[in-house]
Design a protein around this motif. Structure first.
Motif, PDB file in Angstrom:
ATOM      1  N   ARG A   3       0.812  -1.211   0.000  1.00 33.32           N
ATOM      2  CA  ARG A   3       0.000   0.000   0.000  1.00 33.32           C
ATOM      3  C   ARG A   3       0.851   1.270   0.000  1.00 33.32           C
ATOM      4  NH1 ARG A   3      -2.505  -1.226   3.998  1.00 33.32           N
ATOM      5  NH2 ARG A   3      -1.385  -0.054   5.603  1.00 33.32           N
ATOM      6  N   GLU A   4       1.913   1.294   0.800  1.00 34.35           N
ATOM      7  CA  GLU A   4       2.723   2.506   0.929  1.00 34.35           C
ATOM      8  C   GLU A   4       3.631   2.748  -0.273  1.00 34.35           C
ATOM      9  OE1 GLU A   4       4.715  -0.765   3.468  1.00 34.35           O
ATOM     10  OE2 GLU A   4       2.708  -0.138   2.835  1.00 34.35           O
ATOM     11  N   TRP A   5       3.680   1.782  -1.215  1.00 33.95           N
ATOM     12  CA  TRP A   5       4.532   1.929  -2.395  1.00 33.95           C
ATOM     13  C   TRP A   5       3.715   2.102  -3.677  1.00 33.95           C
ATOM     14  CZ3 TRP A   5       9.966   1.801  -2.984  1.00 33.95           C
ATOM     15  CH2 TRP A   5      10.689   1.649  -1.790  1.00 33.95           C
ATOM     16  N   ARG A   6       2.402   2.150  -3.582  1.00 39.73           N
ATOM     17  CA  ARG A   6       1.587   2.135  -4.795  1.00 39.73           C
ATOM     18  C   ARG A   6       1.730   3.396  -5.631  1.00 39.73           C
ATOM     19  NH1 ARG A   6      -3.858  -0.632  -2.153  1.00 39.73           N
ATOM     20  NH2 ARG A   6      -2.951  -2.737  -1.938  1.00 39.73           N
ATOM     21  N   ASP A   7       2.088   4.496  -5.019  1.00 45.13           N
ATOM     22  CA  ASP A   7       2.238   5.749  -5.767  1.00 45.13           C
ATOM     23  C   ASP A   7       3.692   6.039  -6.141  1.00 45.13           C
ATOM     24  OD1 ASP A   7      -0.485   6.212  -5.548  1.00 45.13           O
ATOM     25  OD2 ASP A   7      -0.273   7.246  -3.630  1.00 45.13           O
ATOM     26  N   VAL A   8       4.559   5.049  -5.959  1.00 45.75           N
ATOM     27  CA  VAL A   8       5.985   5.237  -6.214  1.00 45.75           C
ATOM     28  C   VAL A   8       6.395   4.437  -7.448  1.00 45.75           C
ATOM     29  CG1 VAL A   8       8.320   5.031  -5.268  1.00 45.75           C
ATOM     30  CG2 VAL A   8       6.386   5.482  -3.737  1.00 45.75           C
ATOM     31  N   ARG A   9       7.096   5.084  -8.364  1.00 46.30           N
ATOM     32  CA  ARG A   9       7.613   4.369  -9.528  1.00 46.30           C
ATOM     33  C   ARG A   9       8.801   3.527  -9.079  1.00 46.30           C
ATOM     34  NH1 ARG A   9      11.497   4.606 -13.450  1.00 46.30           N
ATOM     35  NH2 ARG A   9      10.868   3.926 -15.544  1.00 46.30           N
ATOM     36  N   VAL A  10       8.672   2.209  -9.256  1.00 46.29           N
ATOM     37  CA  VAL A  10       9.713   1.273  -8.813  1.00 46.29           C
ATOM     38  C   VAL A  10      10.275   0.557 -10.032  1.00 46.29           C
ATOM     39  CG1 VAL A  10      10.239  -0.725  -7.391  1.00 46.29           C
ATOM     40  CG2 VAL A  10       8.574   0.958  -6.591  1.00 46.29           C
ATOM     41  N   SER A  11      11.577   0.642 -10.227  1.00 48.87           N
ATOM     42  CA  SER A  11      12.223  -0.006 -11.363  1.00 48.87           C
ATOM     43  C   SER A  11      13.399  -0.836 -10.869  1.00 48.87           C
ATOM     44  CB  SER A  11      12.722   1.044 -12.366  1.00 48.87           C
ATOM     45  OG  SER A  11      13.852   1.719 -11.853  1.00 48.87           O
ATOM     46  N   PRO A  12      13.921  -1.743 -11.709  1.00 50.62           N
ATOM     47  CA  PRO A  12      15.081  -2.547 -11.313  1.00 50.62           C
ATOM     48  C   PRO A  12      16.282  -1.690 -10.892  1.00 50.62           C
ATOM     49  CG  PRO A  12      14.090  -3.473 -13.280  1.00 50.62           C
ATOM     50  CD  PRO A  12      13.392  -2.164 -13.030  1.00 50.62           C
ATOM     51  N   LEU A  13      16.356  -0.452 -11.416  1.00 48.84           N
ATOM     52  CA  LEU A  13      17.472   0.422 -11.052  1.00 48.84           C
ATOM     53  C   LEU A  13      17.529   0.659  -9.545  1.00 48.84           C
ATOM     54  CD1 LEU A  13      19.806   2.283 -11.933  1.00 48.84           C
ATOM     55  CD2 LEU A  13      18.120   4.111 -12.208  1.00 48.84           C
ATOM     56  N   LEU A  36      15.743   8.853  -6.575  1.00 45.60           N
ATOM     57  CA  LEU A  36      16.035   8.453  -7.949  1.00 45.60           C
ATOM     58  C   LEU A  36      14.957   8.960  -8.904  1.00 45.60           C
ATOM     59  CD1 LEU A  36      17.243   4.767  -7.423  1.00 45.60           C
ATOM     60  CD2 LEU A  36      18.655   6.738  -8.016  1.00 45.60           C
ATOM     61  N   ASN A  37      13.699   8.873  -8.496  1.00 48.08           N
ATOM     62  CA  ASN A  37      12.614   9.373  -9.344  1.00 48.08           C
ATOM     63  C   ASN A  37      12.721  10.873  -9.559  1.00 48.08           C
ATOM     64  OD1 ASN A  37      11.365   6.886  -9.800  1.00 48.08           O
ATOM     65  ND2 ASN A  37      10.152   7.020  -7.928  1.00 48.08           N
ATOM     66  N   ASP A  38      13.030  11.618  -8.496  1.00 46.76           N
ATOM     67  CA  ASP A  38      13.194  13.068  -8.620  1.00 46.76           C
ATOM     68  C   ASP A  38      14.357  13.400  -9.541  1.00 46.76           C
ATOM     69  OD1 ASP A  38      11.080  13.471  -6.925  1.00 46.76           O
ATOM     70  OD2 ASP A  38      12.306  13.871  -5.152  1.00 46.76           O
ATOM     71  N   LEU A  39      15.444  12.659  -9.398  1.00 44.04           N
ATOM     72  CA  LEU A  39      16.630  12.901 -10.218  1.00 44.04           C
ATOM     73  C   LEU A  39      16.317  12.687 -11.689  1.00 44.04           C
ATOM     74  CD1 LEU A  39      20.227  11.709  -9.479  1.00 44.04           C
ATOM     75  CD2 LEU A  39      19.153  11.010 -11.604  1.00 44.04           C
ATOM     76  N   VAL A  40      15.629  11.587 -12.011  1.00 41.65           N
ATOM     77  CA  VAL A  40      15.320  11.277 -13.404  1.00 41.65           C
ATOM     78  C   VAL A  40      14.357  12.305 -13.996  1.00 41.65           C
ATOM     79  CG1 VAL A  40      14.208   9.598 -14.918  1.00 41.65           C
ATOM     80  CG2 VAL A  40      15.803   8.817 -13.164  1.00 41.65           C
ATOM     81  N   LEU A  44      29.334   1.341 -12.799  1.00 41.42           N
ATOM     82  CA  LEU A  44      28.673   0.069 -13.092  1.00 41.42           C
ATOM     83  C   LEU A  44      27.680   0.242 -14.230  1.00 41.42           C
ATOM     84  CD1 LEU A  44      28.198  -2.930 -11.975  1.00 41.42           C
ATOM     85  CD2 LEU A  44      26.145  -1.956 -10.931  1.00 41.42           C
ATOM     86  N   ALA A  45      27.788  -0.601 -15.250  1.00 38.72           N
ATOM     87  CA  ALA A  45      26.814  -0.637 -16.346  1.00 38.72           C
ATOM     88  C   ALA A  45      25.794  -1.723 -16.044  1.00 38.72           C
ATOM     89  CB  ALA A  45      27.510  -0.909 -17.675  1.00 38.72           C
ATOM     90  N   PHE A  46      24.515  -1.340 -16.040  1.00 39.24           N
ATOM     91  CA  PHE A  46      23.415  -2.261 -15.781  1.00 39.24           C
ATOM     92  C   PHE A  46      22.720  -2.535 -17.100  1.00 39.24           C
ATOM     93  CE2 PHE A  46      18.804  -2.431 -14.161  1.00 39.24           C
ATOM     94  CZ  PHE A  46      18.822  -3.820 -14.114  1.00 39.24           C
ATOM     95  N   GLY A  47      22.766  -3.805 -17.555  1.00 39.88           N
ATOM     96  CA  GLY A  47      22.237  -4.156 -18.860  1.00 39.88           C
ATOM     97  C   GLY A  47      20.774  -4.535 -18.837  1.00 39.88           C
ATOM     98  N   ALA A  48      20.247  -4.866 -20.000  1.00 39.74           N
ATOM     99  CA  ALA A  48      18.836  -5.221 -20.138  1.00 39.74           C
ATOM    100  C   ALA A  48      18.539  -6.528 -19.412  1.00 39.74           C
ATOM    101  CB  ALA A  48      18.482  -5.354 -21.613  1.00 39.74           C
TER     102      ALA A  48
END
Length: 479
Positions: free
Chosen positions: A298-308, A372-376, A419-423
């Motif tokens: 519930r507390e993460w539903r409004d947060v964009r979460v990515s593998p990064l 991270l979201n703010d930075l992007v 560090l390079a993070f690939g697909a």
């Protein structure tokens, strides 16, 4: 108040660490406008960022000394402001820039001394540094202490001097194509203050036609819409989607700004620090499932979460085990840093930039996600400040978003590892003795071999990989 003390000339301040010049992208005011204290008056692009500069005084704009597209050195007068316009007309009129950007020859009446902005106190919020130390200097209207001439970029449709001399040289077109509604990315192009104004006035930015630079929406556009002016929705200009080539079938794009600084930094880094790159392919199936569970909370539903997010957390925890990775080569010593200013390489319309999350190691997982979201988002909007791009200690470049498996990234100057993070791809993988379809990615770690030897680099990369293989178990064991 005398005319001499009424007219104040503002010089271009130092907008970053050691920057010597900036290009005037857009004037946000014009001669005759009444402006307020701290009102943004001009947008300037440096080698690090595009920033708005606020007015140091309230008053009326008397002169704009350089047109848009001009590259101006730090310390050069750019605007003159009458700080007491209610006191009546000036005895000696101020000099204004001509449409071509050249200042007219001053007459005897225009050689009045004006008060130049003191260096102290003029620092753009969120930026590093300010105008060079100094005091008040009496100069001629429209003229500053510098001895070299400002350089003006050719206007659209204007043939550069070399194009006239050489018939095969074509006019330089803009390297980016923008939709009038929103810029190259298709979103609405508007600055944060304009967005706030639109929100306060109840104006939908998506319905407006931008009249500002690159089709951006200005304050005037919003105010006209709020006052009931006709709203026109602009369609993309299809004819402008392809590069414009000359008779020689070549296009020439000036190297300046962020691209120029990036080229200089990467060349210096590549030939200064001895680079080593190692690779590790890991099964991240559990990490992807952990992200899905996180999104469902519930507390993460409004947060964009990515593998990064998990990659960043893995790097920060691995640094705690191997602090030497987060260090700088300083000639006769190695500076190991307890704090981690985590850089995230971002591709923007202006070129590659690397803003960083300050002291990222002290953030919780949720705080790191927000940062991270703010930075992007800030990077995509072109509003990253020089302060956000300075002081990085360790960097991640996410090449996977482009469908690339991995790479051999070049170290940002002053850092020891990147560090390079690939697909992340579905691939056949041996799991518990059987070949199954699993989600797999490849990590590439480049490091400075003067500081990080093969053993240290391998252990660091292994720990990052172990975390991504089973992040929940690693969080329990490592923290």
């Amino acid at each position: 108040m005398s005319d001499m003390s009424r007219i104040k000339t503002f010089n271009l301040p130092d907008l970053g660490e050691g920057l010597t010049e900036g290009e005037i992208l857009a004037w946000l005011v014009k001669v005759g406008d009444i402006i307020e204290l701290n009102q943004p008056i001009v947008e300037v692009e440096t080698a690090k960022a595009a920033v708005e500069i606020p007015a140091k005084w309230a008053g009326q704009v008397q002169a704009i000394h350089h047109p848009e597209g001009t590259t101006v050195e730090v310390g050069t007068p750019i605007i003159a402001i009458d700080t007491d316009p209610g006191a009546g007309p000036l005895e000696t009129p101020s000099t204004t820039a001509t449409p071509s950007g050249d200042l007219p020859t001053p007459s005897a009446a225009s050689l009045a001394a004006v008060e130049v902005a003191p260096a102290e106190g003029m620092i753009e919020p969120g930026l590093i540094g300010g105008a060079a130390p100094g005091g008040r200097t009496a100069v001629l209207v429209g003229y500053g202490p510098r001895t070299t001439a400002a350089k003006r970029r050719p206007r659209k449709g204007e043939v550069p001097a070399q194009a006239v001399a050489t018939p095969t040289t074509s006019t330089i077109p803009a390297p980016q194509v923008h939709d009038r509604r929103g810029g190259a990315s298709g979103g609405v192009l508007a600055k944060p203050p304009v967005r706030k104004l639109a929100k306060d006035l109840g104006v939908d930015l998506g319905t407006l036609t931008g009249s500002g630079p690159l089709g951006s929406i200005t304050r005037e556009d919003v105010q006209q819409a709020a006052n009931g002016a006709t709203v026109v929705v602009a369609e993309p200009i299809a004819a402008a989607t392809a590069p414009s080539f000359g008779a020689d079938r070549e296009q020439r794009i000036p190297v300046k700004g962020v691209r120029k600084l990036t080229a200089e930094n990467m060349s210096r880094s590549a030939f200064t620090a001895p680079h080593v790159t190692e690779f590790l392919t890991v099964d991240v199936t559990r990490a992807m499932k952990a992200l899905d569970r996180l999104r469902g909370r519930r507390e993460w539903r409004d947060v964009r979460v990515s593998p990064l997010l998990l990659v960043a957390k893995a790097v920060l925890l691995a640094v705690q085990r191997h602090p030497m990775v987060n260090s700088t080569w300083a000639g006769d010593e190695i500076v190991v840093k307890e704090y981690v200013n985590l850089g995230i390489a971002a591709a923007t319309e202006r070129g590659l930039i690397v803003p960083n999350v300050k002291d990222a190691g002290r953030l919780s997982l949720r705080e790191l996600a927000d940062a991270l979201n703010d930075l992007v988002q800030t990077a995509k909007s072109g509003r990253t400040s020089p302060a956000a791009m300075s002081g990085g200690t360790l960097t991640i470049t996410n090449v996977g978003v482009f469908g690339v498996d991995t790479g051999t990234p070049i170290l940002p100057p002053g850092e020891s590892a990147i560090l390079a993070f690939g697909a992340v791809r579905e691939m056949p993988w041996v799991h518990k003795g059987k070949v199954k379809v699993r989600q797999v990615t490849t990590l590439g770690l480049s490091f400075d071999h003067r500081i990080i030897d093969g053993e240290l680099g391998s252990k660091f990369l292994r720990d990052v990989g172990d975390f991504l293989t089973d992040p929940e178990a690693a969080l329990l064991a490592w923290t």
